[in-house]
Design an enzyme around this catalytic site. Sequence first.
Site, PDB file in Angstrom:
ATOM      1  N   ASN A 102     -12.228   4.754  -9.003  1.00 16.11           N
ATOM      2  CA  ASN A 102     -10.937   4.284  -8.871  1.00 16.11           C
ATOM      3  C   ASN A 102     -10.784   2.903  -9.564  1.00 16.11           C
ATOM      4  O   ASN A 102     -11.515   1.897  -9.163  1.00 16.11           O
ATOM      5  CB  ASN A 102     -10.263   4.038  -7.364  1.00 16.11           C
ATOM      6  CG  ASN A 102      -9.027   3.604  -7.254  1.00 16.11           C
ATOM      7  OD1 ASN A 102      -8.599   3.027  -8.218  1.00 16.11           O
ATOM      8  ND2 ASN A 102      -8.668   3.946  -6.170  1.00 16.11           N
ATOM      9  N   ARG A 143      -9.567   7.953 -11.016  1.00 18.14           N
ATOM     10  CA  ARG A 143      -7.880   7.742 -10.982  1.00 18.14           C
ATOM     11  C   ARG A 143      -7.435   6.897 -12.256  1.00 18.14           C
ATOM     12  O   ARG A 143      -7.922   6.005 -12.693  1.00 18.14           O
ATOM     13  CB  ARG A 143      -7.719   6.783  -9.776  1.00 18.14           C
ATOM     14  CG  ARG A 143      -6.478   6.040  -9.508  1.00 18.14           C
ATOM     15  CD  ARG A 143      -6.332   5.135  -8.414  1.00 18.14           C
ATOM     16  NE  ARG A 143      -4.900   4.566  -8.277  1.00 18.14           N
ATOM     17  CZ  ARG A 143      -4.878   3.186  -8.397  1.00 18.14           C
ATOM     18  NH1 ARG A 143      -5.538   2.472  -8.711  1.00 18.14           N
ATOM     19  NH2 ARG A 143      -3.530   2.946  -8.273  1.00 18.14           N
ATOM     20  N   HIS A 145       1.127   5.410  -6.075  1.00 20.23           N
ATOM     21  CA  HIS A 145       0.531   5.647  -5.047  1.00 20.23           C
ATOM     22  C   HIS A 145       0.488   7.210  -4.714  1.00 20.23           C
ATOM     23  O   HIS A 145       0.350   7.552  -3.539  1.00 20.23           O
ATOM     24  CB  HIS A 145       1.022   5.046  -3.811  1.00 20.23           C
ATOM     25  CG  HIS A 145       0.912   3.542  -3.688  1.00 20.23           C
ATOM     26  ND1 HIS A 145       1.919   2.556  -3.332  1.00 20.23           N
ATOM     27  CD2 HIS A 145      -0.219   2.516  -4.298  1.00 20.23           C
ATOM     28  CE1 HIS A 145       1.816   1.326  -3.634  1.00 20.23           C
ATOM     29  NE2 HIS A 145       0.458   1.294  -4.216  1.00 20.23           N
ATOM     30  N   ARG A 196       5.329  -9.038  -4.413  1.00 19.09           N
ATOM     31  CA  ARG A 196       6.316  -8.349  -5.375  1.00 19.09           C
ATOM     32  C   ARG A 196       7.520  -8.418  -4.937  1.00 19.09           C
ATOM     33  O   ARG A 196       7.778  -8.239  -3.583  1.00 19.09           O
ATOM     34  CB  ARG A 196       5.744  -6.993  -5.899  1.00 19.09           C
ATOM     35  CG  ARG A 196       4.496  -6.703  -6.620  1.00 19.09           C
ATOM     36  CD  ARG A 196       4.319  -5.389  -6.933  1.00 19.09           C
ATOM     37  NE  ARG A 196       2.987  -4.971  -7.390  1.00 19.09           N
ATOM     38  CZ  ARG A 196       2.154  -3.944  -7.087  1.00 19.09           C
ATOM     39  NH1 ARG A 196       2.413  -2.913  -6.453  1.00 19.09           N
ATOM     40  NH2 ARG A 196       1.106  -3.931  -8.000  1.00 19.09           N
ATOM     41  N   ASP A 241      -0.938 -11.809   2.796  1.00 18.66           N
ATOM     42  CA  ASP A 241      -2.014 -11.250   3.675  1.00 18.66           C
ATOM     43  C   ASP A 241      -1.418 -10.722   5.211  1.00 18.66           C
ATOM     44  O   ASP A 241      -1.134 -11.784   5.912  1.00 18.66           O
ATOM     45  CB  ASP A 241      -3.472 -11.795   3.868  1.00 18.66           C
ATOM     46  CG  ASP A 241      -4.470 -11.062   4.529  1.00 18.66           C
ATOM     47  OD1 ASP A 241      -4.050 -10.499   5.689  1.00 18.66           O
ATOM     48  OD2 ASP A 241      -5.546 -10.765   3.853  1.00 18.66           O
ATOM     49  N   GLU A 245      -7.696   8.312  -1.077  1.00 20.40           N
ATOM     50  CA  GLU A 245      -7.370   8.660  -2.360  1.00 20.40           C
ATOM     51  C   GLU A 245      -8.443   9.150  -3.034  1.00 20.40           C
ATOM     52  O   GLU A 245      -8.487  10.069  -3.982  1.00 20.40           O
ATOM     53  CB  GLU A 245      -6.871   7.368  -2.878  1.00 20.40           C
ATOM     54  CG  GLU A 245      -5.521   6.809  -2.540  1.00 20.40           C
ATOM     55  CD  GLU A 245      -5.289   5.549  -3.133  1.00 20.40           C
ATOM     56  OE1 GLU A 245      -4.071   5.253  -3.379  1.00 20.40           O
ATOM     57  OE2 GLU A 245      -5.877   4.387  -2.792  1.00 20.40           O
TER      58      GLU A 245
END
Length: 396
Positions: free
Chosen positions: A7, A88, A177, A235, A276, A381
């Site tokens: 990944n 990935r 995702h 974001r 966080d 994942e």
Amino acid sequence: MLLLAVNSGSSTLKFRLYEMPSEKVITKGSFERIGGEDSDYTIRINGEKVYQKASIKNHQEAVNTLLKLLVEKGIVKTLDDIEAIGHRVVHGGVLYSHSVLITPRVIEEIDKIKDLAPLHNPAALVGIKAFMEEIPSAKMVACFDTAFHQTIKEKDFLYPVPYEWYVKYDVRKYGFHGLSHQYITSRMHDILDYDGNLIICHIGNGASISAVSAGKCVDTSMGFTPNAGIMMGTRSGDIDYSIIGYIMKKTGLNYEEIDNILNKKSGLQGIAGMSDLRDIDRAFEAKENKVILAIDMYTERIAEYIAKYFIKLGKVDAIIFTAGGGENDSIIRKEVLTKLKPLGVEVDEKLNEETIVRKDKEGLITTNNSLIPSYVLATDEELVIAKDTYNLTKNS
């Protein structure tokens, strides 16, 4: 079969070495802050976590260091023991709706759409080429983070902009995702014993919500880029696009500077001054006003998307929280589910407090009276990458 799941992020490289098809993890680890002065790596050897600071200039050096470690530490006898490698790849554009064996044409097409993911696709390509050079005998597979969302219908993935932007420039909703949403969909099939209507909340520093029906994605919150959808760690999520031009005129900042602010200095960071969720939770419990406001905004937007997808699906069999925040943040989950009371959702506060994935506790966090059950599940994942890679390479 020994199989490596890789990944590659813009400045990271995470990996797991599996024995397939048993899915046994032989070793795992990550390289962080690649290209920076404070880069480092961790790797598990015989259950022990080994940490090392190192100067890692680029992804090529990270790959070379990893492969050297695997041999030096006796994890593999030779690199040829690794029969397959799954990678990935963040963006598959409109071309890929499933994982594929990597060929020269696939590499060329991933490179062609690098403008859609300028931080991630080039890094993934460097990793792919480095592994191909070092282990030419290994079969390579690309697993696309956008692939799971390719089942979204045109009316839901198109933007109300000139249609030629889609035809000429591939402007549309892609979603991200996808490997995580795919994994949780599979887990919920096992739990429910059928493919139900699901709303999956992948809540990490980046966050996305998907509506899934009959095992297929019908809508997702992220869009043309990962900055669309809900408010996130740094974001902004969805905003009125006119704000960009307005702030450029007021401040003299250029587009790239505004884009950087909306991606790296907005969201929870912009409102609360921190991103966080562990820090956010401590400040929330200390009743810091800006943090209370930030959590209210954050959870309101998550709840709004869940309500939107409830209407789209008509009936919802489960709401699932996953990823770092979704798996471990009981405050965020409680605030979201409390806002969903009009839909008949009733959180079990004791179960919610106790259900923390990092403490090895998954499961249901709503009461028996809740009209929609809500679960907390760990995502994986890398296992999706490993399974897809194994299935594509075992007979090839």
